[in-house]
Design a protein around this motif. Structure first.
Motif, mmCIF file in Angstrom:
data_model
loop_
_atom_site.group_PDB
_atom_site.id
_atom_site.type_symbol
_atom_site.label_atom_id
_atom_site.label_comp_id
_atom_site.label_asym_id
_atom_site.label_seq_id
_atom_site.Cartn_x
_atom_site.Cartn_y
_atom_site.Cartn_z
ATOM 1 N N SER A 51 0.826 -1.198 0.000
ATOM 2 C CA SER A 51 0.000 0.000 0.000
ATOM 3 C C SER A 51 0.866 1.255 0.000
ATOM 4 O O SER A 51 2.051 1.222 0.356
ATOM 5 C CB SER A 51 -0.932 0.003 1.216
ATOM 6 O OG SER A 51 -1.771 -1.139 1.199
ATOM 7 N N ALA A 52 0.262 2.343 -0.404
ATOM 8 C CA ALA A 52 0.974 3.617 -0.440
ATOM 9 C C ALA A 52 1.254 4.101 0.973
ATOM 10 O O ALA A 52 0.456 3.894 1.900
ATOM 11 C CB ALA A 52 0.151 4.652 -1.194
ATOM 12 N N THR A 53 2.391 4.724 1.131
ATOM 13 C CA THR A 53 2.774 5.356 2.395
ATOM 14 C C THR A 53 3.198 6.782 2.085
ATOM 15 O O THR A 53 3.423 7.125 0.917
ATOM 16 C CB THR A 53 3.936 4.597 3.060
ATOM 17 O OG1 THR A 53 5.058 4.589 2.160
ATOM 18 C CG2 THR A 53 3.542 3.162 3.389
ATOM 19 N N SER A 57 4.603 5.587 -3.446
ATOM 20 C CA SER A 57 3.412 5.134 -4.152
ATOM 21 C C SER A 57 3.167 3.659 -3.893
ATOM 22 O O SER A 57 4.075 2.903 -3.529
ATOM 23 C CB SER A 57 3.569 5.362 -5.671
ATOM 24 O OG SER A 57 3.752 6.732 -5.958
ATOM 25 N N ALA A 58 1.912 3.262 -4.097
ATOM 26 C CA ALA A 58 1.559 1.858 -3.925
ATOM 27 C C ALA A 58 2.253 1.006 -4.990
ATOM 28 O O ALA A 58 2.505 1.453 -6.109
ATOM 29 C CB ALA A 58 0.053 1.687 -4.025
ATOM 30 N N GLN A 59 2.555 -0.232 -4.638
ATOM 31 C CA GLN A 59 3.144 -1.178 -5.573
ATOM 32 C C GLN A 59 2.035 -2.095 -6.089
ATOM 33 O O GLN A 59 1.450 -2.849 -5.317
ATOM 34 C CB GLN A 59 4.237 -2.010 -4.893
ATOM 35 C CG GLN A 59 5.402 -1.179 -4.376
ATOM 36 C CD GLN A 59 6.431 -2.025 -3.645
ATOM 37 O OE1 GLN A 59 6.418 -3.253 -3.724
ATOM 38 N NE2 GLN A 59 7.334 -1.366 -2.923
#
Length: 254
Positions: A51-53, A57-59
Motif C-alpha cells: 500500500s501507499a505510504t 506510491s503503492a506497488q
C-alpha cells in the motif's frame, strides 16, 4: 502460478475479439449503409503488493486486460450513384423506418422495392413507413414518380404519393444491430427517437438514385488487423515464456 500467464491469456482473448470485429468490418466493406465496429480495451484489476505510504506510491501489478467496449461507429458513408429511382441515400443524420407487423426497425440502407401490392419495401420485404406511420403505396395509375430532398414522393401528375419519414436518436451509436442492415431500439442505449420529415428537426435529406456506401476504410482495417495480429502473437509469447520459467522451477527438484 505466474501472473503473467493469465495476463497473456486475457490479452489473447481480447485480441481475438478485435480480430473478429475487424473481420466482420472487412466482410461488410461493400454492404450499403453498414456502420463499422470498433473494439476498445481497458486494464483489468491490479493486485496491490504494498500500500501507499507518505512519499511512496503503492506497488501494484496488473492482471491483464479486458474488453472496454465494442462500439458502432455511426459516421456517414459516401453516397454512390446508382441511377435507380428506388435507391435512396440519407445525407446527414437519421435512419429510414421499416416495419414488420408491429415491429419497427431502422436502417441506412435505402435499396427499396415494390411488393405485390406496390408498397415500398426493403430487401427483407418490410414496409417503408411514411410520416403518417403507414406504408407508402404506389397506385396502379402511377407510371413515373419523383422524390424530393424532403422525402415527398409525387407521381407524373404532381399528386403526392407519400412522404418518407426519418428517425433520429439522441445516441444513434447505441442502437442494437439485428442483421439485414437493420437496427432496433430494444435493449439499446439510443435514447429518445424523433420521427420527422427529411430536413426537419435535425434529420438529413434524401438523395434519390443514390445509396450510402459502407463507412469501412479497407486500408485502416488492414492496418488494424496487422496490429491486432502482432498483439496476439506477443501475448502468446508471454505465455510461452511463462511456461518456460515454470518448467525451470519444476526442474529444480531433479
Amino acid at each position: 502460478m505466474l501472473r503473467s500467464l493469465y495476463s497473456g491469456v486475457s490479452g489473447m482473448k481480447n485480441f481475438q475479439t478485435e480480430l473478429d470485429t475487424i473481420g466482420n468490418n472487412i466482410a461488410n466493406v461493400n454492404t450499403y449503409g453498414y456502420k463499422k465496429g470498433r473494439v476498445t480495451f481497458k486494464d483489468a484489476i491490479s493486485q496491490t503488493l504494498a500500500s501507499a505510504t507518505p512519499g511512496t506510491s503503492a506497488q501494484q501489478v496488473g492482471l491483464g486486460s479486458q474488453i472496454g467496449s465494442i462500439d458502432t461507429v455511426d459516421t456517414s458513408g459516401s453516397p454512390e450513384s446508382t441511377g435507380r429511382p428506388l435507391d435512396f441515400a440519407i445525407t446527414g443524420d437519421g435512419y429510414f423506418r421499416v416495419a414488420d407487423g408491429n415491429n419497427t426497425y431502422y436502417t441506412r440502407a435505402g435499396n427499396f422495392y415494390f411488393d405485390d401490392n406496390r408498397r415500398l419495401v426493403n430487401s427483407e420485404g418490410f414496409t417503408v413507413l411514411g410520416t403518417n406511420g403507414q406504408a407508402i403505396t404506389f397506385g396502379a395509375n402511377v407510371k413515373s414518380f419523383s422524390v424530393a430532398t424532403d422525402g415527398t414522393i409525387t407521381d407524373q401528375d404532381g399528386n403526392t404519393i407519400g412522404t418518407i419519414s426519418i428517425a433520429t436518436f439522441q445516441n444513434p451509436a447505441g442502437l442494437t444491430k439485428v442483421g439485414g442492415n437493420l437496427y432496433t431500439t430494444t435493449n439499446s442505449n439510443a435514447g429518445t427517437v424523433t420521427v420527422s420529415q427529411p430536413g426537419q428537426n435535425g434529420a438529413g435529406t434524401i438523395k434519390s438514385g443514390y445509396l450510402e456506401m459502407s463507412n469501412v476504410d479497407l486500408s485502416e482495417e488492414l492496418t488494424n488487423m496487422i496490429v491486432a495480429e502482432r498483439g496476439f502473437q506477443a501475448n502468446t509469447r508471454i505465455i510461452t515464456t511463462s511456461d518456460e520459467i515454470l518448467q525451470e522451477l519444476v526442474n529444480l527438484k531433479r
